[in-house]
Design a protein around this motif. Structure first.
Motif, PDB file in Angstrom:
ATOM      1  N   TRP A 127       0.829  -1.212   0.000  1.00  0.00           N
ATOM      2  CA  TRP A 127       0.000   0.000   0.000  1.00  0.00           C
ATOM      3  C   TRP A 127       0.858   1.253   0.000  1.00  0.00           C
ATOM      4  CZ3 TRP A 127      -4.784  -0.670  -1.375  1.00  0.00           C
ATOM      5  CH2 TRP A 127      -5.449  -1.863  -1.059  1.00  0.00           C
ATOM      6  N   VAL A 128       0.542   2.176  -0.888  1.00  0.00           N
ATOM      7  CA  VAL A 128       1.257   3.451  -1.006  1.00  0.00           C
ATOM      8  C   VAL A 128       0.279   4.547  -0.588  1.00  0.00           C
ATOM      9  CG1 VAL A 128       2.472   5.012  -2.574  1.00  0.00           C
ATOM     10  CG2 VAL A 128       2.539   2.528  -2.984  1.00  0.00           C
ATOM     11  N   LYS A 129       0.526   5.156   0.572  1.00  0.00           N
ATOM     12  CA  LYS A 129      -0.475   6.113   1.078  1.00  0.00           C
ATOM     13  C   LYS A 129      -0.406   7.462   0.359  1.00  0.00           C
ATOM     14  CE  LYS A 129      -2.871   7.736   5.154  1.00  0.00           C
ATOM     15  NZ  LYS A 129      -2.945   7.803   6.603  1.00  0.00           N
ATOM     16  N   GLN A 130       0.816   7.960   0.158  1.00  0.00           N
ATOM     17  CA  GLN A 130       0.947   9.307  -0.419  1.00  0.00           C
ATOM     18  C   GLN A 130       1.073   9.212  -1.936  1.00  0.00           C
ATOM     19  OE1 GLN A 130       3.855  11.696   1.589  1.00  0.00           O
ATOM     20  NE2 GLN A 130       3.334  13.545   0.456  1.00  0.00           N
ATOM     21  N   ALA A 131      -0.071   9.231  -2.607  1.00  0.00           N
ATOM     22  CA  ALA A 131      -0.085   9.157  -4.073  1.00  0.00           C
ATOM     23  C   ALA A 131      -1.466   9.557  -4.565  1.00  0.00           C
ATOM     24  CB  ALA A 131       0.226   7.736  -4.552  1.00  0.00           C
ATOM     25  N   ARG A 132      -1.502  10.249  -5.707  1.00  0.00           N
ATOM     26  CA  ARG A 132      -2.798  10.549  -6.337  1.00  0.00           C
ATOM     27  C   ARG A 132      -3.289   9.291  -7.045  1.00  0.00           C
ATOM     28  NH1 ARG A 132      -7.106  13.864  -5.521  1.00  0.00           N
ATOM     29  NH2 ARG A 132      -7.926  14.750  -7.428  1.00  0.00           N
ATOM     30  N   TRP A 133      -2.328   8.620  -7.723  1.00  0.00           N
ATOM     31  CA  TRP A 133      -2.603   7.285  -8.255  1.00  0.00           C
ATOM     32  C   TRP A 133      -1.291   6.541  -8.388  1.00  0.00           C
ATOM     33  CZ3 TRP A 133      -2.459  11.423 -11.688  1.00  0.00           C
ATOM     34  CH2 TRP A 133      -1.716  11.273 -12.869  1.00  0.00           C
ATOM     35  N   VAL A 134      -1.388   5.207  -8.487  1.00  0.00           N
ATOM     36  CA  VAL A 134      -0.225   4.322  -8.535  1.00  0.00           C
ATOM     37  C   VAL A 134      -0.396   3.370  -9.729  1.00  0.00           C
ATOM     38  CG1 VAL A 134       0.921   2.380  -7.367  1.00  0.00           C
ATOM     39  CG2 VAL A 134       0.233   4.406  -6.051  1.00  0.00           C
ATOM     40  N   VAL A 135       0.689   3.160 -10.467  1.00  0.00           N
ATOM     41  CA  VAL A 135       0.677   2.213 -11.582  1.00  0.00           C
ATOM     42  C   VAL A 135       1.614   1.052 -11.240  1.00  0.00           C
ATOM     43  CG1 VAL A 135       1.036   1.904 -14.070  1.00  0.00           C
ATOM     44  CG2 VAL A 135       0.419   4.179 -13.178  1.00  0.00           C
ATOM     45  N   ASP A 136       1.120  -0.174 -11.371  1.00  0.00           N
ATOM     46  CA  ASP A 136       1.977  -1.352 -11.223  1.00  0.00           C
ATOM     47  C   ASP A 136       1.513  -2.386 -12.256  1.00  0.00           C
ATOM     48  OD1 ASP A 136       3.471  -3.574 -10.548  1.00  0.00           O
ATOM     49  OD2 ASP A 136       3.344  -3.181  -8.393  1.00  0.00           O
ATOM     50  N   GLY A 137       2.326  -2.545 -13.301  1.00  0.00           N
ATOM     51  CA  GLY A 137       1.943  -3.473 -14.369  1.00  0.00           C
ATOM     52  C   GLY A 137       0.654  -3.032 -15.019  1.00  0.00           C
ATOM     53  N   LYS A 138      -0.328  -3.923 -15.069  1.00  0.00           N
ATOM     54  CA  LYS A 138      -1.584  -3.557 -15.733  1.00  0.00           C
ATOM     55  C   LYS A 138      -2.581  -2.888 -14.794  1.00  0.00           C
ATOM     56  CE  LYS A 138      -4.517  -7.744 -15.540  1.00  0.00           C
ATOM     57  NZ  LYS A 138      -5.113  -8.822 -16.358  1.00  0.00           N
ATOM     58  N   PHE A 139      -2.153  -2.637 -13.560  1.00  0.00           N
ATOM     59  CA  PHE A 139      -3.058  -2.066 -12.550  1.00  0.00           C
ATOM     60  C   PHE A 139      -2.793  -0.580 -12.310  1.00  0.00           C
ATOM     61  CE2 PHE A 139      -2.703  -6.578 -11.731  1.00  0.00           C
ATOM     62  CZ  PHE A 139      -4.032  -6.950 -11.662  1.00  0.00           C
ATOM     63  N   TYR A 140      -3.832   0.217 -12.451  1.00  0.00           N
ATOM     64  CA  TYR A 140      -3.838   1.625 -12.060  1.00  0.00           C
ATOM     65  C   TYR A 140      -4.821   1.741 -10.886  1.00  0.00           C
ATOM     66  CZ  TYR A 140      -1.608   3.438 -16.394  1.00  0.00           C
ATOM     67  OH  TYR A 140      -0.746   3.738 -17.409  1.00  0.00           O
ATOM     68  N   THR A 141      -4.336   2.167  -9.722  1.00  0.00           N
ATOM     69  CA  THR A 141      -5.241   2.381  -8.587  1.00  0.00           C
ATOM     70  C   THR A 141      -5.158   3.844  -8.178  1.00  0.00           C
ATOM     71  OG1 THR A 141      -3.496   1.714  -7.022  1.00  0.00           O
ATOM     72  CG2 THR A 141      -5.059   0.014  -7.726  1.00  0.00           C
ATOM     73  N   SER A 142      -6.307   4.449  -7.873  1.00  0.00           N
ATOM     74  CA  SER A 142      -6.290   5.870  -7.528  1.00  0.00           C
ATOM     75  C   SER A 142      -6.812   6.095  -6.119  1.00  0.00           C
ATOM     76  CB  SER A 142      -7.103   6.690  -8.522  1.00  0.00           C
ATOM     77  OG  SER A 142      -8.470   6.597  -8.235  1.00  0.00           O
ATOM     78  N   SER A 143      -6.570   7.298  -5.620  1.00  0.00           N
ATOM     79  CA  SER A 143      -7.088   7.727  -4.324  1.00  0.00           C
ATOM     80  C   SER A 143      -8.582   8.022  -4.447  1.00  0.00           C
ATOM     81  CB  SER A 143      -6.306   8.942  -3.842  1.00  0.00           C
ATOM     82  OG  SER A 143      -4.973   8.578  -3.568  1.00  0.00           O
TER      83      SER A 143
END
Lengths: 198, 198
Positions: free
Chosen positions: A137-153
């Motif tokens: 888990w990355v708390k300080q981010a507007r969004w995170v990209v890892d491989g085919k996954f984009y997760t946003s706040s």
């Protein structure tokens, strides 16, 4: 042409869904949109929205991009094994999986984000991160990209992520054009997070 | 409790509607939301959205706040006298009338904004302002307030306007709380317009 399938459920968060839909929908030459739910039919939420959807089993287009949204409905869905199995199937078959807000809690609980970097809503952070300790888990981010996954706040972060995805696939000019068309002040830097400590 | 009625039509702009709905819907203690259309039933747009609505004639709640949105559908509606008469009736009976994007073209064509200051989408500026020369059009503005009328610029400007309306009625702290909840970077200054020359 890429087909984007938005997975909708009762008590979804309105703007988690329709923010990204507006932005992807502004590029009809690249993206075709469909709204799906477990059983199909009308899906309701707490903002009086009643949206018509297609049953997952009746989707006739291959899903290239899966959009997983959040909202109060996620609190029940994390205990719904049939939903989590369907989410896993849809995710496995998609080229890209994008989540907004507490949508990442659903992906995490299903094990889809194991060993991946991901973020989520800051207001629901403890509950979300409790769904899986196997996620980085990355708390300080507007969004995170890892491989085919984009997760946003939370909520509107999904709009910045959607433009980031468009920029990654179709160039920054395309994303800027969509931002200008919608008169949206795009926050381009995925690392900048104004709501980290709110 | 105030009832907000959103007037919806085929080929409406997705985020013109659902941006403000998310923000007003985040304060259920103040706002009750209903979606209306001329004939009721399912309303469709170009982003594959199919939204259930109530017929205007069947609305059972007095409308305190009327939300008038824009989109491609406005190009037909400016020539629909029955629609414009209904819009006038709804506007006359509402305490507040809020428009997003080309929604102000509908209000202008109906004569509702005569002698009022108003703004609209910058991409459709010429077409919008041609709908009435009796309106004092303000080009450089995120949103404009004149009496009971709040008119905003394109698409996401409606979200800043909605928070401005909430701040005006219920205090800036309420608006900031909603912005924080939705992780939205609210542009509080209605005069600041990044898209004036885009």
């Amino acid at each position: 042409m890429q087909t984007l399938t938005a997975l909708v459920f009762d008590d979804f968060e309105t703007l988690d869904l329709f923010g990204p839909i507006e932005l992807f929908g502004s590029l009809p030459e690249y993206f075709h949109i469909q709204f799906a739910s477990m059983k199909g039919g009308i899906i309701h939420n707490h903002h009086s929205v009643a949206l018509q959807t297609i049953a997952v089993a009746e989707l006739d287009q291959q899903t290239n991009i899966l959009l997983v949204i959040g909202g109060k409905g996620t609190r029940l869905l994390i205990n719904d094994s049939h939903f989590l199995q369907t989410l896993t199937m849809l995710s496995d078959n998609a080229d890209w999986v994008l989540s907004v807000c507490t949508g990442s809690a659903l992906l995490a609980k299903a094990g889809i984000l194991d060993n991946k970097r991901a973020t989520s809503n800051k207001r629901a952070w403890q509950w979300v991160t409790e769904q899986s300790t196997a996620v980085h888990w990355v708390k300080q981010a507007r969004w995170v990209v890892d491989g085919k996954f984009y997760t946003s706040s939370g909520v509107t972060a999904g709009m910045d992520m959607a433009l980031g995805f468009i920029a990654d696939r179709h160039g920054r000019d395309s994303a800027k054009e969509v931002a200008n068309y919608t008169e949206y002040r795009w926050q381009e830097d995925s690392h900048l997070d104004d709501f980290y400590n709110c």
